[in-house]
Design a protein around this motif. Sequence first.
Motif, mmCIF file in Angstrom:
data_model
loop_
_atom_site.group_PDB
_atom_site.id
_atom_site.type_symbol
_atom_site.label_atom_id
_atom_site.label_comp_id
_atom_site.label_asym_id
_atom_site.label_seq_id
_atom_site.Cartn_x
_atom_site.Cartn_y
_atom_site.Cartn_z
ATOM 1 N N PHE A 178 0.800 -1.228 0.000
ATOM 2 C CA PHE A 178 0.000 0.000 0.000
ATOM 3 C C PHE A 178 0.833 1.279 0.000
ATOM 4 O O PHE A 178 0.276 2.372 -0.087
ATOM 5 N N GLY A 179 2.159 1.167 0.115
ATOM 6 C CA GLY A 179 2.976 2.372 0.099
ATOM 7 C C GLY A 179 3.152 2.984 1.480
ATOM 8 O O GLY A 179 3.183 2.262 2.480
ATOM 9 N N PRO A 180 3.248 4.307 1.568
ATOM 10 C CA PRO A 180 3.604 4.950 2.850
ATOM 11 C C PRO A 180 2.505 4.815 3.893
ATOM 12 O O PRO A 180 1.325 4.735 3.587
ATOM 13 N N ARG A 181 2.942 4.807 5.149
ATOM 14 C CA ARG A 181 2.021 4.781 6.283
ATOM 15 C C ARG A 181 1.792 6.175 6.838
ATOM 16 O O ARG A 181 0.918 6.375 7.680
ATOM 17 N N GLN A 182 2.588 7.138 6.389
ATOM 18 C CA GLN A 182 2.504 8.526 6.861
ATOM 19 C C GLN A 182 2.458 9.422 5.629
ATOM 20 O O GLN A 182 3.455 9.537 4.898
ATOM 21 N N TYR A 183 1.308 10.037 5.390
ATOM 22 C CA TYR A 183 1.171 10.844 4.174
ATOM 23 C C TYR A 183 0.006 11.809 4.325
ATOM 24 O O TYR A 183 -0.856 11.666 5.197
ATOM 25 N N ARG A 184 -0.021 12.820 3.456
ATOM 26 C CA ARG A 184 -1.107 13.796 3.407
ATOM 27 C C ARG A 184 -1.783 13.693 2.051
ATOM 28 O O ARG A 184 -1.122 13.676 1.009
ATOM 29 N N LEU A 185 -3.102 13.629 2.082
ATOM 30 C CA LEU A 185 -3.846 13.661 0.828
ATOM 31 C C LEU A 185 -4.949 14.702 0.921
ATOM 32 O O LEU A 185 -5.319 15.156 2.016
ATOM 33 N N ALA A 186 -5.455 15.094 -0.227
ATOM 34 C CA ALA A 186 -6.483 16.128 -0.297
ATOM 35 C C ALA A 186 -7.647 15.645 -1.146
ATOM 36 O O ALA A 186 -7.476 14.838 -2.069
ATOM 37 N N CYS A 187 -8.832 16.149 -0.806
ATOM 38 C CA CYS A 187 -10.033 15.917 -1.611
ATOM 39 C C CYS A 187 -10.894 17.161 -1.487
ATOM 40 O O CYS A 187 -11.320 17.516 -0.379
ATOM 41 N N GLY A 188 -11.133 17.841 -2.577
ATOM 42 C CA GLY A 188 -11.968 19.029 -2.559
ATOM 43 C C GLY A 188 -11.468 20.123 -1.642
ATOM 44 O O GLY A 188 -12.256 20.915 -1.134
ATOM 45 N N GLY A 189 -10.160 20.177 -1.381
ATOM 46 C CA GLY A 189 -9.595 21.190 -0.502
ATOM 47 C C GLY A 189 -9.479 20.762 0.951
ATOM 48 O O GLY A 189 -8.756 21.397 1.714
ATOM 49 N N LEU A 190 -10.218 19.703 1.361
ATOM 50 C CA LEU A 190 -10.072 19.156 2.703
ATOM 51 C C LEU A 190 -8.869 18.225 2.715
ATOM 52 O O LEU A 190 -8.697 17.407 1.814
ATOM 53 N N HIS A 191 -8.025 18.356 3.736
ATOM 54 C CA HIS A 191 -6.830 17.528 3.823
ATOM 55 C C HIS A 191 -6.997 16.443 4.880
ATOM 56 O O HIS A 191 -7.582 16.674 5.935
ATOM 57 N N LEU A 192 -6.448 15.270 4.574
ATOM 58 C CA LEU A 192 -6.372 14.155 5.518
ATOM 59 C C LEU A 192 -4.905 13.843 5.744
ATOM 60 O O LEU A 192 -4.164 13.571 4.789
ATOM 61 N N LEU A 193 -4.485 13.901 6.990
ATOM 62 C CA LEU A 193 -3.110 13.603 7.358
ATOM 63 C C LEU A 193 -3.093 12.232 8.012
ATOM 64 O O LEU A 193 -3.615 12.042 9.118
ATOM 65 N N MET A 194 -2.522 11.263 7.326
ATOM 66 C CA MET A 194 -2.568 9.870 7.738
ATOM 67 C C MET A 194 -1.291 9.512 8.493
ATOM 68 O O MET A 194 -0.183 9.724 7.995
ATOM 69 N N LEU A 195 -1.451 8.956 9.698
ATOM 70 C CA LEU A 195 -0.303 8.663 10.552
ATOM 71 C C LEU A 195 -0.328 7.219 11.049
ATOM 72 O O LEU A 195 -1.386 6.681 11.359
ATOM 73 N N ALA A 196 0.852 6.625 11.128
ATOM 74 C CA ALA A 196 1.038 5.315 11.755
ATOM 75 C C ALA A 196 2.443 5.298 12.333
ATOM 76 O O ALA A 196 3.367 5.872 11.751
ATOM 77 N N PRO A 197 2.652 4.664 13.490
ATOM 78 C CA PRO A 197 3.948 4.728 14.166
ATOM 79 C C PRO A 197 5.059 4.031 13.386
ATOM 80 O O PRO A 197 4.815 3.155 12.555
ATOM 81 N N ASP A 198 6.300 4.440 13.702
ATOM 82 C CA ASP A 198 7.472 3.846 13.068
ATOM 83 C C ASP A 198 7.936 2.593 13.789
ATOM 84 O O ASP A 198 8.537 1.712 13.179
ATOM 85 N N ALA A 199 7.676 2.524 15.099
ATOM 86 C CA ALA A 199 8.146 1.396 15.890
ATOM 87 C C ALA A 199 7.088 0.996 16.900
ATOM 88 O O ALA A 199 6.330 1.837 17.393
ATOM 89 N N MET A 200 7.012 -0.278 17.185
ATOM 90 C CA MET A 200 6.109 -0.775 18.216
ATOM 91 C C MET A 200 6.655 -2.083 18.752
ATOM 92 O O MET A 200 7.573 -2.673 18.172
ATOM 93 N N HIS A 201 6.102 -2.510 19.858
ATOM 94 C CA HIS A 201 6.529 -3.783 20.429
ATOM 95 C C HIS A 201 5.320 -4.472 21.044
ATOM 96 O O HIS A 201 4.578 -3.885 21.831
#
Length: 418
Positions: A178-201
């Motif tokens: 699926f590609g990056p886990r951390q990215y910004r996308l836009a739709c109609g001017g509204l932005h979605l900032l998608m986040l997922a951690p780099d490390a976990m245990h």
Amino acid sequence: MATSFGRVQASSNQAMCMLFKLSMICKTPIFCILLPSLIVHGSLKPLFAQVPEEVKQTALRFGKLLGPKPYVKPPDWANPDAPLLFSFAWLTDMHLDGSNHQQMEKTLGWIRQELKPTFLLLTGDNSAFVPAGGGSGQPVLRNLRRQQYLQQWLAEHWKGPYAIIPGDNWPEGFEGVFGPRQYRLACGGLHLLMLAPDAMHHGPGLEGLSAFDPETLDWLRKDLEKYRLHPTLVAIHEPIYPPTFIDAPRVRKILKEFPQVIGVLQGHLHIDLELRDGQQQYLVAPAVGPGLPPAFKYLQVYRHILIIRTAELDPKSGQWRLANKWQKIHIPPPFQQVLEPVAEASHSTSRSDSRMASGTESPSWPGRQKPLLILSWRPPQPVRDDPALVRRANELLEAIRQFLWKETPRLWMEAAGR
């Protein structure tokens, strides 16, 4: 020593259950016993290990104190005198496996036929399913086959754009499909900032050991600074508020600096919660897979407001329906002008989004086709297993204590009013 610890753990469980029963008899607000008890419980064996079933059920009842209240009729603001710009369906915690395949297929079909959203938002814990012969003896191959299967399943049953991040369950192999886990996308001017951690245990009795790299937090701050004029929703699996992972306070501190962040969309807890932190709203969506009942959110975007509906699966009829619940997120005037209508969930994109992309093509990662436009991203990389995060477990306990201190007065009033 281990035997002694086991006796303490068992005594803790029994004491907690007795307190919960007492709270039911005395009509004491569940919150006043539940969360402090969970904190003590977690301090004995980080974090929230071996929580008894009665505690889990009480937690669900507690969640109702902070969830959206049902309305007898739609509130006045639920029918804006303004054109609908576009909409999207927000699903979290599908936990797709062999037991709910058919139900999830019906769910996507109902969304497509009845709601007709512009795109789907999927906020983690997506799929546990690995097809037969999917590399069961090789973890790397098995993880990749799981993600490939999810991609194929979405292509078959949705056939439209979607934004996706992994959760704390089954995140491995995500970036390879699926590609990056951390990215910004836009739709109609509204932005979605998608986040997922780099490390976990993950380990026996360990929960919430997730963290972001300093470079990712630096990217987050710079990215928010760059797009100050655009109303922004942050999407993440493990909630930032209430804090459920180690770096939640760090991320929350950054978000509070940027007024264009109007809301944070979160999953993981499988219950419906709504909290406010200053001008920002933090929503937790119920699970669309193993929910009580299964449910998801449907967001309608207007220039001045987001209207949020809750769709629930009727346990008797087995049919989906929009519940009598309405939530809202206001869009302040400074951020309204960039919003534009989106035509069908086809191949259009807004003029402002095109200008922001500076003439560059949006990457063609699965699901994120137009009208979604990826504006920035961190390089795709695998999530790391970091056992050293165990040493930071007390940071989460402290964050929860601070959350309790802040929210206790409001929860008292909520409990008294219900």
